[in-house]
Design an enzyme around this catalytic site. Sequence first.
Site, short mmCIF file in Angstrom:
data_model
loop_
_atom_site.label_atom_id
_atom_site.label_comp_id
_atom_site.label_asym_id
_atom_site.label_seq_id
_atom_site.Cartn_x
_atom_site.Cartn_y
_atom_site.Cartn_z
N GLU A 192 -2.72 -9.62 3.17
CA GLU A 192 -2.63 -10.17 4.53
C GLU A 192 -4.41 -10.06 4.79
OE1 GLU A 192 -3.52 -5.93 4.97
OE2 GLU A 192 -2.16 -6.95 3.89
N HIS A 225 -3.65 -5.47 -0.59
CA HIS A 225 -3.49 -6.10 0.98
C HIS A 225 -3.46 -7.72 0.77
CE1 HIS A 225 -3.25 -2.56 3.41
NE2 HIS A 225 -3.90 -1.95 2.33
N CYS A 262 0.74 -1.28 -0.01
CA CYS A 262 -0.21 -0.11 -0.02
C CYS A 262 0.96 1.49 -0.13
CB CYS A 262 -0.84 -0.06 1.22
SG CYS A 262 -2.46 0.99 0.91
#
Length: 376
Positions: free
Chosen positions: A351, A349, A266
């Site tokens: 995760e 992202h 990001c």
Amino acid sequence: MKALLVLEDGFTLEGKSFTGDFETGGEVIFTTGMTGYQEILTDPSYYGQMVCMTYPLIGNYGTCREDMESAGVHCAALLVKECCKKPSNWRSTMSLPEFMKRYEKPGVEGLDTRALTRHLRMNGAMRGIISTRETDPAVLQERARALPAMKGHNLVPFVAPEKPYAWYDNAVQEVTVAEDGSYAWRGTGLPLLVYDFGIKWNILRRLCEAGFEPLAVPPGFSPARAKASGAKGVFLSNGPGDPATLTSEIALVRELIHMLPVTGICLGHQLIGHALGARTEKLKFGHHGCNHPVKDLTTGRIEISSQNHGFHVVLDDVDDVEATHVNLNDQTLEGLRHKTLPVMSLQYHPEAAAGPHDGEYLFNRFRKIIGESAGA
């Protein structure tokens, strides 16, 4: 209690506060995730933004400690069609209204979130004010116009840590780092220096699962201290605001990429882009949600990804840098790598939290890059 939302262009909606009396402002955006509201609220990347949830009923499963992505709530306000006051979930310890009140953040329901989303999609994310105190839309419009724009605004100092910390036993742990940067690693994994610009806790969890031992440091942690730390690689976290304003951090990354293997997610990806000679541009209404399709150009694999960014990297034929991932909705860059240096980064992202886990393999990909670099 009546609440009035007014955007800088005069667009006005009426709703009802479920958190009491307030007036606040920020950039108004929308996110398309059906779930994950607690992760959104506690994600530091949303600092200064009022988030509209496009799904019509929010709060059904309450809130719990396990779904926190930081120690507090960073959104300026939560905007929903309907807020569930009585959640049904064995994990829940607090309803959404109770959670918002605990962290003293505004929540508004009864808004026509479909109309708001369509307006933002057509006209772009913009500044807004929501108030239970002022009833004159013209007054609130002027206040909205007086707010600082997201473009040109450095928000990292509001969410970044002041001192280093470690992450183990699924929690932040206080540690001591010497003045020169040296650090006594615990030996639980590959030593990794994590620059925290407003990191989500699930990133730290995934790094540990991939075999890293993360040591998080503030943005001002110098390259000399990074080298002295004994870390085998560097990770640059997510965070809020306009990446182009982070001139000292970009200069830092420019040095780090010639010292150690580096990756970022990001905002970290955007800083790497700037350090390699690319630029960033603001998206019209950003990418916010858990359902964005991305193509891995290195494998041809399609992933459904979790995204939260208002800026994107534009390569413009930057030497020695190639795209690795692209967004299939608008063809914007979602990942890059350097052709000769051990450097890679992602805009989205992997995760998740909340969202799909299609991109989790990328943490192991970076670990492999570090291993190959060490063996070179």
